[in-house]
Design an enzyme around this catalytic site. Structure first.
Site, mmCIF file in Angstrom:
data_model
loop_
_atom_site.group_PDB
_atom_site.id
_atom_site.type_symbol
_atom_site.label_atom_id
_atom_site.label_comp_id
_atom_site.label_asym_id
_atom_site.label_seq_id
_atom_site.Cartn_x
_atom_site.Cartn_y
_atom_site.Cartn_z
ATOM 1 N N HIS A 249 0.818 -1.217 0.000
ATOM 2 C CA HIS A 249 0.000 0.000 0.000
ATOM 3 C C HIS A 249 0.847 1.261 0.000
ATOM 4 C CE1 HIS A 249 -2.911 2.874 2.180
ATOM 5 N NE2 HIS A 249 -3.328 2.746 0.929
ATOM 6 N N ASP B 193 -0.256 6.088 -5.589
ATOM 7 C CA ASP B 193 -1.236 7.162 -5.745
ATOM 8 C C ASP B 193 -0.701 8.186 -6.736
ATOM 9 O OD1 ASP B 193 -3.063 6.387 -3.362
ATOM 10 O OD2 ASP B 193 -1.054 6.477 -2.485
ATOM 11 N N GLU C 281 0.683 -0.672 -4.924
ATOM 12 C CA GLU C 281 -0.325 0.355 -5.163
ATOM 13 C C GLU C 281 0.328 1.713 -4.984
ATOM 14 O OE1 GLU C 281 -3.278 3.352 -3.648
ATOM 15 O OE2 GLU C 281 -1.661 2.391 -2.529
ATOM 16 N N ASP D 75 -3.666 4.238 -8.292
ATOM 17 C CA ASP D 75 -4.824 4.903 -7.703
ATOM 18 C C ASP D 75 -4.832 6.337 -8.224
ATOM 19 O OD1 ASP D 75 -6.814 5.998 -6.165
ATOM 20 O OD2 ASP D 75 -6.042 5.280 -4.251
ATOM 21 N N HIS E 43 0.438 10.696 -1.851
ATOM 22 C CA HIS E 43 -0.841 10.551 -1.169
ATOM 23 C C HIS E 43 -1.169 11.783 -0.340
ATOM 24 C CE1 HIS E 43 -3.990 9.112 1.520
ATOM 25 N NE2 HIS E 43 -4.150 8.067 0.725
#
Length: 364
Positions: free
Chosen positions: A29, A51, A49, A109, A65
């Site tokens: 993450h 962002d 993942e 994302d 993020h």
């Protein structure tokens, strides 16, 4: 007769040795800096993942993020988006690249929900252009990185339209779509997401998640996750889900409970805990970490354990939250990738059909 017997024996051995365990994706993450890529991979992830932050006009700027973010994580790690893609290309894109068999999927994302409506199509165009030029360009087809494009809401559909149109423009053969999947990440109603895919003409490569920040995930009702899994496990027209993931799961008890439900992936800040659970006797006969031989777009129905339907009223215990990120890097054994044995429908053509390709034929 001897040849026939030998052939039958070989086929029997092949069937017996076939691994029918669910391939599982351990998704690191918020992997938003270049050093974090190798950190998470060495800790056991096979997917990451990241962002993606955009300017107001739809230009993809960086992986970032920001605040707020998950408990016990640093929120401000970042990298220039071009540098990030080029780094991943260099460590995965060629036969003897360091992580050519380790990193299977990059989950982007896309932070687009707050963009002006007129900028969303441009955002899709820009992120797809950067993927083609800086992640996939010059990489052999079978070594190209799989990318999941995740928008926040079904109302962000224009982003995916822009990305799809751009990839078609770069690659009229449509072969790059074998490496592209789609997701809507912020817990919209599933029926609305199904309608979005129908409007896009997309009928494959669709991941669907459920969840919330790790600070609150143990308080979340399991009803939407169960509904998502049921979409994957049924064959109705609206059942668009090909892979199911849950986010963000760090506590061991919650990891176990989530795997019992039959998900295909977990997004986590603590990958060693997930890989440790996968090795437990309860799970290792039915679930295994995915490898480069697995198709990340293939739909597999549930094989839950006998405890898969247990009540969810119990709260997870507070586990050891010590950081896993203080470590000395170690070298990973290298070996070349090999092509997948089969591929599911991957490409949308101008007639809104995703044609089947012969996996024995080259795509380039």
């Amino acid at each position: 007769m001897i040849r026939i017997f030998a052939l039958i024996t070989a086929l029997a051995i092949t069937v017996k040795c076939q691994d029918d365990r669910r391939p599982f994706y351990v998704i690191g993450h918020m992997v938003n800096s270049i050093p974090q890529v190798s950190q998470f991979l060495e800790l056991g992830t096979n997917a990451i993942e990241s962002d993606v932050e955009f300017s107001e006009n739809g230009t993809a700027l960086r992986t970032f993020h920001g605040l707020p973010c998950d408990c016990l994580r640093r929120c401000k790690e970042s990298a220039d988006i071009v540098d990030y893609f080029q780094y991943i290309r260099n460590v995965t894109g060629f036969r003897h690249s360091e992580y050519s068999e380790k990193l299977l999927l990059v989950f982007l994302d896309l932070k687009v929900s707050k963009l002006p409506p007129e900028s969303k199509y441009a955002a899709g165009v820009d992120i797809a252009t950067k993927l083609v030029l800086h992640l996939w360009d010059g990489v052999p087809f079978y070594d190209a990185m799989n990318v999941l494009l995740s928008i926040g809401r079904a109302s962000d559909m224009a982003v995916l339209t822009g990305a799809i149109d751009t990839i078609i423009g770069f690659d009229p053969s449509l072969s790059l779509f074998n490496h592209v999947g789609f997701d809507v990440g912020l817990n919209d109603k599933l029926e609305n997401i199904a309608k979005m895919y129908e409007r896009l003409g997309v009928n494959g490569h669709r991941w669907q998640g459920d969840g919330i920040t790790n600070c609150l995930v143990n308080l979340r009702s399991p009803l939407r996750l169960k509904e998502t899994i049921s979409y994957r496990d049924t064959n109705k027209r609206e059942s668009y889900v090909d892979k199911v993931y849950y986010w963000t799961v760090d506590k061991v008890a919650t990891i176990r409970k989530t795997i019992r439900r039959g998900v295909d992936a977990i997004i986590t800040n603590r990958p060693k805990r997930v890989t440790g659970v996968l090795e437990e006797d309860e799970f290792k006969k039915t679930v295994r970490p995915a490898t480069y031989r697995d198709d990340p777009w293939m739909r597999l129905q549930s094989k839950t354990t006998g405890r898969g339907n247990e009540l969810d009223s119990d709260m997870d215990e507070m586990g050891d939250e010590a950081s896993e990120f203080d470590f000395e890097p170690f070298s990973y054994p290298l070996s070349p990738r090999r092509p997948l044995s089969s591929r599911s429908p991957a490409i949308r053509d101008s007639y809104n059909v995703w044609p089947q390709y012969n996996p024995l034929s080259p795509f380039y």
